[in-house]
Design a protein around this motif. Structure first.
Motif, PDB file in Angstrom:
ATOM      1  N   SER A  50     -69.586  22.035  42.363  1.00 49.84           N
ATOM      2  CA  SER A  50     -69.222  21.631  43.727  1.00 49.84           C
ATOM      3  C   SER A  50     -67.713  21.651  43.934  1.00 49.84           C
ATOM      4  CB  SER A  50     -69.780  20.238  44.032  1.00 49.84           C
ATOM      5  OG  SER A  50     -69.209  19.280  43.152  1.00 49.84           O
ATOM      6  N   ALA A  51     -66.929  21.531  42.844  1.00 44.37           N
ATOM      7  CA  ALA A  51     -65.467  21.600  42.951  1.00 44.37           C
ATOM      8  C   ALA A  51     -64.963  23.037  42.931  1.00 44.37           C
ATOM      9  CB  ALA A  51     -64.821  20.809  41.820  1.00 44.37           C
ATOM     10  N   GLY A  52     -65.851  24.001  42.782  1.00 38.07           N
ATOM     11  CA  GLY A  52     -65.453  25.403  42.845  1.00 38.07           C
ATOM     12  C   GLY A  52     -65.345  26.097  41.509  1.00 38.07           C
ATOM     13  N   TYR A  53     -65.731  25.432  40.423  1.00 38.99           N
ATOM     14  CA  TYR A  53     -65.666  26.044  39.104  1.00 38.99           C
ATOM     15  C   TYR A  53     -67.035  26.617  38.727  1.00 38.99           C
ATOM     16  CZ  TYR A  53     -61.407  23.268  38.839  1.00 38.99           C
ATOM     17  OH  TYR A  53     -60.195  22.720  39.094  1.00 38.99           O
ATOM     18  N   LYS A  54     -67.027  27.629  37.867  1.00 46.55           N
ATOM     19  CA  LYS A  54     -68.282  28.219  37.391  1.00 46.55           C
ATOM     20  C   LYS A  54     -68.731  27.454  36.150  1.00 46.55           C
ATOM     21  CE  LYS A  54     -67.453  32.839  39.173  1.00 46.55           C
ATOM     22  NZ  LYS A  54     -67.320  34.278  38.854  1.00 46.55           N
ATOM     23  N   GLY A  55     -69.362  26.317  36.359  1.00 49.82           N
ATOM     24  CA  GLY A  55     -69.794  25.474  35.264  1.00 49.82           C
ATOM     25  C   GLY A  55     -71.211  25.787  34.832  1.00 49.82           C
ATOM     26  N   TYR A  56     -71.485  25.585  33.555  1.00 55.82           N
ATOM     27  CA  TYR A  56     -72.829  25.762  33.019  1.00 55.82           C
ATOM     28  C   TYR A  56     -73.010  24.864  31.803  1.00 55.82           C
ATOM     29  CZ  TYR A  56     -70.618  28.870  29.563  1.00 55.82           C
ATOM     30  OH  TYR A  56     -69.834  29.393  28.563  1.00 55.82           O
ATOM     31  N   VAL A  57     -74.280  24.651  31.434  1.00 53.09           N
ATOM     32  CA  VAL A  57     -74.628  23.792  30.303  1.00 53.09           C
ATOM     33  C   VAL A  57     -75.251  24.664  29.222  1.00 53.09           C
ATOM     34  CG1 VAL A  57     -76.058  21.869  29.514  1.00 53.09           C
ATOM     35  CG2 VAL A  57     -74.984  21.778  31.763  1.00 53.09           C
ATOM     36  N   LYS A  58     -74.798  24.458  27.985  1.00 52.03           N
ATOM     37  CA  LYS A  58     -75.346  25.201  26.846  1.00 52.03           C
ATOM     38  C   LYS A  58     -75.907  24.218  25.832  1.00 52.03           C
ATOM     39  CE  LYS A  58     -74.305  28.950  23.704  1.00 52.03           C
ATOM     40  NZ  LYS A  58     -73.291  29.912  23.248  1.00 52.03           N
ATOM     41  N   ARG A  59     -77.160  24.426  25.454  1.00 53.48           N
ATOM     42  CA  ARG A  59     -77.842  23.548  24.497  1.00 53.48           C
ATOM     43  C   ARG A  59     -77.486  23.981  23.084  1.00 53.48           C
ATOM     44  NH1 ARG A  59     -83.008  23.616  21.977  1.00 53.48           N
ATOM     45  NH2 ARG A  59     -83.952  21.562  21.787  1.00 53.48           N
ATOM     46  N   PRO A  66     -54.601  27.042  33.751  1.00 57.05           N
ATOM     47  CA  PRO A  66     -54.529  26.191  34.940  1.00 57.05           C
ATOM     48  C   PRO A  66     -55.838  25.457  35.219  1.00 57.05           C
ATOM     49  CG  PRO A  66     -54.514  28.515  35.558  1.00 57.05           C
ATOM     50  CD  PRO A  66     -54.353  28.465  34.094  1.00 57.05           C
ATOM     51  N   VAL A  67     -56.954  26.085  34.873  1.00 54.29           N
ATOM     52  CA  VAL A  67     -58.256  25.422  35.054  1.00 54.29           C
ATOM     53  C   VAL A  67     -58.337  24.212  34.130  1.00 54.29           C
ATOM     54  CG1 VAL A  67     -60.754  25.729  34.898  1.00 54.29           C
ATOM     55  CG2 VAL A  67     -59.330  27.599  35.726  1.00 54.29           C
ATOM     56  N   LYS A  68     -57.867  24.373  32.902  1.00 56.82           N
ATOM     57  CA  LYS A  68     -57.886  23.260  31.936  1.00 56.82           C
ATOM     58  C   LYS A  68     -57.052  22.090  32.446  1.00 56.82           C
ATOM     59  CE  LYS A  68     -56.201  22.164  27.290  1.00 56.82           C
ATOM     60  NZ  LYS A  68     -57.104  21.051  27.098  1.00 56.82           N
TER      61      LYS A  68
END
Length: 200
Positions: free
Chosen positions: A147-156, A180-182
């Motif tokens: 929702s903040a505009g980042y391409k986030g994902y979850v990895k098991r 800059p993302v960090k």
């Protein structure tokens, strides 16, 4: 009783039994009616083998068939359009905003191709934001990042006997793109994220 007589009686009984069993099969006609199955094959449809006329230089055929398929457009009324106008059609960029083909080729050549590893796979990096043991919390953080505009994902992943969930952002082909993302992610979510190698 003599053995020879016994053998003859046993043989006669066997022959009688065989005759009783096989007599109806061999000599009595069956009562079943077998339907005569006939397959009706339709005749081949007529085929017109007359050759078609050769097309002209434009790929069009002349003759009655072409005339029957042609559409009369002489009577269609079109609105008056000023053809001499210099206005660009709607939806197309203005001529001054377009980039020449030579400049497009130069820009394409300047693009850096991603580095490859020994297996021929492109080397990419992801930003590891957090590692959690609760899947719901990991997905909630991922949703906040998206929702903040980042391409986030979850990895098991599995560590020893535990199942963990990594929340990541990326991937990117360069570590410099993730710096800059960090900084933004660390400041907003108060975490200490790590840039790691992206492995699909």
């Amino acid at each position: 009783m003599d053995n020879l007589v016994k053998q003859r009686l046993v043989g006669a009984l066997i022959l009688v039994a065989l005759a009783v069993v096989f007599w109806p099969i061999i000599f009595v006609p069956g009562t079943e009616q077998v339907d005569d199955l006939r397959v009706v094959v339709p005749q081949a449809p007529p085929v017109d083998l007359t050759p078609l006329p050769e097309p002209d230089s434009l790929g069009l055929r002349s003759g009655q068939e072409a005339a029957a398929q042609s559409v009369e457009v002489q009577d269609v009324a079109f609105p008056d359009v000023d053809v001499s106008s210099d206005v660009e059609p709607a939806g197309l960029p203005a001529s001054a905003d377009t980039m020449p083909v030579a400049e497009l080729d130069d820009a394409r050549d300047r693009l850096e191709s991603p580095a490859m590893d020994e297996d021929g796979l492109p080397i990419a990096y992801s930003l590891q934001v957090a590692t959690m043991g609760d899947k719901a919390r990991a997905e909630s953080l991922r949703d906040e990042l998206v929702s903040a505009g980042y391409k986030g994902y979850v990895k098991r992943m599995r560590r020893d006997d535990r199942v963990l969930y990594r929340v990541l952002v990326g991937p990117r082909y360069s570590k410099d793109e993730l710096l800059p993302v960090k900084s933004a992610v660390d400041k907003t979510w108060r975490v200490e994220s790590l840039i790691i190698r992206y492995l699909p």
